[in-house]
Design a protein around this motif. Sequence first.
Motif, PDB file in Angstrom:
ATOM      1  N   GLY A  35       0.811  -1.215   0.000  1.00  0.00           N
ATOM      2  CA  GLY A  35       0.000   0.000   0.000  1.00  0.00           C
ATOM      3  C   GLY A  35       0.842   1.262   0.000  1.00  0.00           C
ATOM      4  N   ILE A  36       1.912   1.288   0.777  1.00  0.00           N
ATOM      5  CA  ILE A  36       2.773   2.473   0.823  1.00  0.00           C
ATOM      6  C   ILE A  36       3.493   2.661  -0.507  1.00  0.00           C
ATOM      7  CG2 ILE A  36       4.835   3.457   1.901  1.00  0.00           C
ATOM      8  CD1 ILE A  36       3.821   2.241   4.549  1.00  0.00           C
ATOM      9  N   VAL A  37       4.061   1.584  -1.035  1.00  0.00           N
ATOM     10  CA  VAL A  37       4.728   1.673  -2.336  1.00  0.00           C
ATOM     11  C   VAL A  37       3.698   1.997  -3.423  1.00  0.00           C
ATOM     12  CG1 VAL A  37       6.044   0.383  -4.060  1.00  0.00           C
ATOM     13  CG2 VAL A  37       6.622   0.166  -1.649  1.00  0.00           C
ATOM     14  N   GLY A  38       2.501   1.432  -3.301  1.00  0.00           N
ATOM     15  CA  GLY A  38       1.430   1.740  -4.241  1.00  0.00           C
ATOM     16  C   GLY A  38       1.052   3.208  -4.214  1.00  0.00           C
ATOM     17  N   GLY A  39       1.050   3.805  -3.037  1.00  0.00           N
ATOM     18  CA  GLY A  39       0.776   5.240  -2.931  1.00  0.00           C
ATOM     19  C   GLY A  39       1.834   6.068  -3.633  1.00  0.00           C
ATOM     20  N   ILE A  40       3.083   5.662  -3.502  1.00  0.00           N
ATOM     21  CA  ILE A  40       4.178   6.369  -4.168  1.00  0.00           C
ATOM     22  C   ILE A  40       4.042   6.226  -5.680  1.00  0.00           C
ATOM     23  CG2 ILE A  40       6.680   6.392  -4.521  1.00  0.00           C
ATOM     24  CD1 ILE A  40       6.874   5.481  -1.517  1.00  0.00           C
ATOM     25  N   VAL A  41       3.812   4.996  -6.134  1.00  0.00           N
ATOM     26  CA  VAL A  41       3.656   4.747  -7.569  1.00  0.00           C
ATOM     27  C   VAL A  41       2.424   5.481  -8.105  1.00  0.00           C
ATOM     28  CG1 VAL A  41       3.143   2.948  -9.277  1.00  0.00           C
ATOM     29  CG2 VAL A  41       4.892   2.559  -7.557  1.00  0.00           C
ATOM     30  N   GLY A  42       1.326   5.409  -7.368  1.00  0.00           N
ATOM     31  CA  GLY A  42       0.108   6.098  -7.784  1.00  0.00           C
ATOM     32  C   GLY A  42       0.303   7.595  -7.920  1.00  0.00           C
ATOM     33  N   ASN A  43       0.970   8.212  -6.939  1.00  0.00           N
ATOM     34  CA  ASN A  43       1.258   9.650  -7.023  1.00  0.00           C
ATOM     35  C   ASN A  43       2.116   9.968  -8.228  1.00  0.00           C
ATOM     36  OD1 ASN A  43      -0.119  10.889  -4.880  1.00  0.00           O
ATOM     37  ND2 ASN A  43       1.400  10.159  -3.427  1.00  0.00           N
ATOM     38  N   ALA A  68      -1.105   0.257  -6.068  1.00  0.00           N
ATOM     39  CA  ALA A  68      -0.833  -1.129  -5.679  1.00  0.00           C
ATOM     40  C   ALA A  68      -1.378  -2.109  -6.720  1.00  0.00           C
ATOM     41  CB  ALA A  68      -1.438  -1.416  -4.305  1.00  0.00           C
ATOM     42  N   VAL A  69      -2.536  -1.811  -7.298  1.00  0.00           N
ATOM     43  CA  VAL A  69      -3.082  -2.657  -8.357  1.00  0.00           C
ATOM     44  C   VAL A  69      -2.147  -2.643  -9.567  1.00  0.00           C
ATOM     45  CG1 VAL A  69      -4.974  -2.841 -10.040  1.00  0.00           C
ATOM     46  CG2 VAL A  69      -5.488  -2.572  -7.614  1.00  0.00           C
TER      47      VAL A  69
END
Length: 80
Positions: A35-43, A68-69
Amino acid sequence: MGIIYALLIGAAAGWLAGKIMKGGGFGTLLNIILGIVGGIVGNWVFNLLGIHIGTGIIGDLLTGVIGAVLILFLAGLFKK
């Protein structure tokens, strides 16, 4: 308080992404990391595309889940 917020949103985003992509979570620690890495990637992706989801818990959660997806989707491509 910021670290606790990031951990809670990360855990929820990772769990939701796991439900969306595989039908189950990956355990608390991996959900938080995903989730944290997904937030970074999403941003990063949203900034590249010029998209602004919003602020607050819902915006952060959506960004984390979508990121994350994306990570899980790309990981699935490399698994095959």
